[in-house]
Write a protein that holds these residues in place. Sequence first.
Motif, PDB file in Angstrom:
ATOM      1  N   PRO A 224       0.878  -1.274   0.175  1.00  0.00           N
ATOM      2  CA  PRO A 224      -0.009  -0.017  -0.154  1.00  0.00           C
ATOM      3  C   PRO A 224       0.690   1.218   0.097  1.00  0.00           C
TER       4      PRO A 224
ATOM      5  N   ASP B  25       1.895   6.350   7.230  1.00  0.00           N
ATOM      6  CA  ASP B  25       1.417   5.161   8.232  1.00  0.00           C
ATOM      7  C   ASP B  25       2.129   4.008   7.914  1.00  0.00           C
TER       8      ASP B  25
ATOM      9  N   GLU C 256       2.655   1.280   9.554  1.00  0.00           N
ATOM     10  CA  GLU C 256       2.118  -0.084   9.986  1.00  0.00           C
ATOM     11  C   GLU C 256       1.514  -1.106   8.795  1.00  0.00           C
ATOM     12  N   PRO C 257       0.807  -0.648   7.799  1.00  0.00           N
ATOM     13  CA  PRO C 257       0.452  -1.465   6.646  1.00  0.00           C
ATOM     14  C   PRO C 257       1.385  -1.819   5.906  1.00  0.00           C
TER      15      PRO C 257
ATOM     16  N   LEU D 183       3.143  -4.574   7.966  1.00  0.00           N
ATOM     17  CA  LEU D 183       2.369  -5.905   7.890  1.00  0.00           C
ATOM     18  C   LEU D 183       2.736  -6.448   6.597  1.00  0.00           C
ATOM     19  N   ALA D 184       2.708  -5.871   5.516  1.00  0.00           N
ATOM     20  CA  ALA D 184       2.772  -6.433   4.290  1.00  0.00           C
ATOM     21  C   ALA D 184       4.045  -7.285   3.962  1.00  0.00           C
TER      22      ALA D 184
END
Length: 174
Positions: A50, A85, A87-88, A91-92
Motif C-alpha cells: 500500500p 503510516d 504499519e500497513p 504488515l505487508a
Amino acid sequence: MARKNQKAPWEPEEEIIWVSRTEMKEDMEALQVLGEELVQLKPSVLEKFPLSEEMAIAIKDAQRFKNEAKRRQLQYIGKLMRSVDPEPIQLALDKIRNKHSQATAELHKLEQMRDRIVAEGDTAIAEVMEAHPEADRQRLRQLARQANKEKKANKPAKAFREIFQILKELKEEA
C-alpha cells in the motif's frame, strides 16, 4: 468573569508527552531502514504494497541509482515515510517474509518424508499413499530401492531427487 487564557478548574488539562531528540532520530532511522527493505524487493512484489504514487516512484528511482545517489534517495524515502503510516507497509513486509518461511518449512517436510521413504521403505510409502491416494506406489517403491543402490555404490543421487520431485508435485496438486 474568567480570563480567556485561564482554564476553569473543572476542565482537565491535556497531558503533554515529551519525546527526546534521540527517540525521534531512532524513529526516523527505523523508517529509513523500512524504506531500504522496500528498495531491495522486486517490482512485482512491491505492487502488492500500500504505497503512495510518490513513494513508489522514489523506490523505483532508488533501485536504479548507485552509490551516493542511492544513499541520498534512501534518505528521501525515509523522509517520505515520516508522512505515511508505516504499519500497513510493515504488515505487508512481514507477510511476505512469513510466506518465504512457510515455503522453506514445507520443503523441509518434503525432504524429511523423502529421507523416510528411502530409509523405511513401505511404511513411509503407506503414509504417502494415505495422504495422496493418487500417488504411484510402485514407482515410489522402485525409486526407493534405486536410491538405496545408488547410495551404496556412491553414485549420483538421481532417484533420491526424483522421489523429492514426485512428493513436491503431490503437494502442489493437493
